[in-house]
Design a protein around this motif. Structure first.
Motif, short mmCIF file in Angstrom:
data_model
loop_
_atom_site.label_atom_id
_atom_site.label_comp_id
_atom_site.label_asym_id
_atom_site.label_seq_id
_atom_site.Cartn_x
_atom_site.Cartn_y
_atom_site.Cartn_z
N ARG A 37 0.84 -1.20 0.00
CA ARG A 37 0.00 0.00 0.00
C ARG A 37 0.88 1.25 0.00
O ARG A 37 1.05 1.92 1.02
CB ARG A 37 -0.92 -0.02 1.21
N LEU A 38 1.45 1.54 -1.17
CA LEU A 38 2.30 2.70 -1.33
C LEU A 38 1.91 3.44 -2.60
O LEU A 38 1.39 2.84 -3.55
CB LEU A 38 3.78 2.29 -1.39
N PRO A 39 2.17 4.75 -2.67
CA PRO A 39 1.82 5.52 -3.86
C PRO A 39 2.63 5.09 -5.08
O PRO A 39 3.76 4.60 -4.95
CB PRO A 39 2.15 6.96 -3.47
N GLU A 42 5.94 8.81 -9.43
CA GLU A 42 5.54 9.82 -10.41
C GLU A 42 6.10 9.51 -11.79
O GLU A 42 5.43 9.71 -12.81
CB GLU A 42 6.00 11.20 -9.95
N ARG A 384 -3.65 4.88 5.79
CA ARG A 384 -4.94 4.70 5.12
C ARG A 384 -5.09 5.60 3.90
O ARG A 384 -5.87 5.30 3.00
CB ARG A 384 -6.09 4.98 6.09
N THR A 385 -4.36 6.71 3.88
CA THR A 385 -4.46 7.65 2.78
C THR A 385 -3.16 7.68 2.00
O THR A 385 -2.11 7.25 2.48
CB THR A 385 -4.76 9.07 3.30
N ARG A 386 -3.23 8.21 0.78
CA ARG A 386 -2.02 8.34 -0.03
C ARG A 386 -1.02 9.25 0.66
O ARG A 386 0.20 9.02 0.57
CB ARG A 386 -2.38 8.89 -1.41
N ALA A 387 -1.49 10.28 1.35
CA ALA A 387 -0.57 11.19 2.04
C ALA A 387 0.19 10.46 3.14
O ALA A 387 1.40 10.63 3.30
CB ALA A 387 -1.34 12.38 2.61
N GLU A 388 -0.51 9.64 3.92
CA GLU A 388 0.14 8.89 4.99
C GLU A 388 1.13 7.87 4.42
O GLU A 388 2.25 7.72 4.92
CB GLU A 388 -0.91 8.19 5.85
N GLN A 389 0.71 7.17 3.37
CA GLN A 389 1.59 6.19 2.76
C GLN A 389 2.83 6.86 2.17
O GLN A 389 3.95 6.35 2.29
CB GLN A 389 0.82 5.43 1.67
N GLY A 390 2.62 8.02 1.56
CA GLY A 390 3.75 8.75 1.01
C GLY A 390 4.71 9.22 2.09
O GLY A 390 5.94 9.21 1.89
N ARG A 393 6.88 6.28 3.06
CA ARG A 393 7.92 6.09 2.03
C ARG A 393 9.02 7.13 2.17
O ARG A 393 10.21 6.82 2.10
CB ARG A 393 7.31 6.26 0.64
#
Length: 425
Positions: A37-39, A42, A384-390, A393
């Motif tokens: 579960r990671l973004p 880019e 749970r969110t892309r921001a948290e996962q980012g 990372r």
């Protein structure tokens, strides 16, 4: 092992169930699904967009450029490869099933192993023969037990000809040491087995200095290597898989047979995904750094969960690759039985219904149904969110401790509390 033709795969079913319950407002710590579960990088998103106009079918095996990139990927891992040995597909699952369909003989599997191997064998009309794993790791059978399994299967009329190895593996989150790989290759040579080496987690070794040995280095003429980008680069939903076939006449025939299945089932890997794969498998600096940072993150969180379950009383192999732990609560069997927990299924249900933790019981991986073992996918704890996962990372990329992030720390605290309650006697 979970059966084919009796509903969807248990890991996918659990993920859908948890998603529905979370959407309804339930607080569940989801450790039941093997997904990174990671973004998305880019650069990879840019490659996907740039390849959007690639709407022609193209060659079944993949375009020349992407096959050359995959060949280079293997060559950098001590497996000299020509582009003609490579075939692309929409995910490694498709390649694994195609191999089962075209290669005769029954299948030898580590027990436990990934939930898909057994059902795929049965879909192909084969017997799946489980062999216990050694004490130090999962993903591969114990060599002595493998010899006995082959002998016993042939004595009762079965025809074992294929051995599937996974390293690092799902569900135990460990990888096989070189000496063990050599022993298994010796058995394969003695018994004339085709080796299918699932190396989709190869780029997620927690120790960057660890020595990894592919069976294709020892038995190049009898090993098919399968890989993909779902786990290492968090592209599960994009479905990009690749296979490397032996550089022999028999290997060429096997590749042609798999290509024949591909032509009737998936035609070719989607053009935009080939654009992504060509860039990713070429491993420019951005991709190499991403792989290193993500491996650090996976290792840190897996070790934290390992510490939690062992503190709660389980025995568990220390994780060394991928993003899983596979604890055994057998030492607490008597006390857990008083709460109605007597096997893997009831342990999975108890954790979900009483303690809000979703895991997948070992029985789904071909383990003993009575065993109090399950797989926990630690990669689900990054946010749970892309921001948290980012943020998780970024912490690993910058050399910081991802466990210090509030949302990761809180998720681990929920896990610790859940297991503490489970074992509070």
């Amino acid at each position: 092992m979970s059966g084919a033709g009796r509903g969807i795969s248990p890991n996918l079913a659990l993920d859908e169930q948890v998603a529905r319950r979370q959407a309804a407002g339930e607080r569940i710590v989801h450790l039941g699904f093997g997904e990174s579960r990671l973004p998305v990088s880019e650069r990879l998103a840019e490659r996907l967009a740039a390849g959007a106009d690639r709407n022609a079918y193209g060659p079944v095996a993949g375009d020349d450029g992407v096959r050359a990139a995959v060949a280079g990927y293997f060559a950098r891992r001590r497996l000299p490869t020509r582009a003609e040995q490579v075939l692309l597909a929409p995910g490694s699952k498709a390649l694994l099933l195609a191999l089962q369909l075209v290669r005769p003989g029954d299948v030898l599997l580590a027990s436990p192993c990934w939930v898909t191997y057994g059902p795929q064998a049965r879909l192909a009309g084969k017997e799946a023969i489980g062999v216990p794993v050694p004490a130090e790791c999962g993903g591969v059978p114990d060599p002595a037990a493998l010899r006995e399994a082959v002998k016993g299967a042939r004595a009762r009329g079965a025809d074992p000809r294929i051995l599937v190895l996974t390293s690092p593996d799902n569900p135990t989150g460990t990888f096989a040491p070189p000496e063990l790989v050599r022993e298994l290759c010796a058995v394969a040579e003695e018994e004339d087995l085709l080796l299918v080496s699932d190396e989709i987690y190869r780029d997620i070794l927690h120790d960057p200095d660890a020595v990894y040995l592919s069976p294709a280095e020892i038995c190049p003429d009898r090993t098919v290597v399968v890989t993909g980008l779902s786990k290492s680069l968090a592209l599960g939903g994009w479905r990009i898989g690749a296979a490397r076939f032996p550089d022999t006449r028999e290997g060429g025939r096997l590749r042609d047979d798999v290509a024949s299945v591909a032509s009737e089932v998936w035609s070719t890997l989607a053009g935009p995904m080939q654009a992504v794969a060509e860039y990713a498998f070429a491993e420019p600096p951005e991709i190499r750094e991403r792989l290193r940072a993500d491996a650090r993150l996976h290792g840190a969180v897996a070790r934290a969960v390992h510490g939690i379950v062992t503190a709660a009383g389980a025995v568990c192999r220390p994780p060394t690759g991928a993003f899983y732990v596979y604890p055994d609560f057998g030492p607490l069997r008597g006390a857990l039985a008083e709460r109605g927990v007597t096997d893997g299924a009831s342990l999975q249900a108890c954790l979900l219904e009483r303690h809000g933790i979703a895991v997948l019981a070992g029985v789904h991986f071909g383990d003993d149904p009575g065993a109090l073992r399950f797989r926990a996918a630690t990669s689900m704890l990054y946010g749970r969110t892309r921001a948290e996962q980012g943020a998780a990372r970024a912490a690993a990329e910058q050399g910081a401790d991802p466990l210090a992030l509030p949302h990761v720390r809180d998720a681990l605290a929920d896990v610790e509390q859940g297991f503490a309650k489970l074992t509070a006697f």
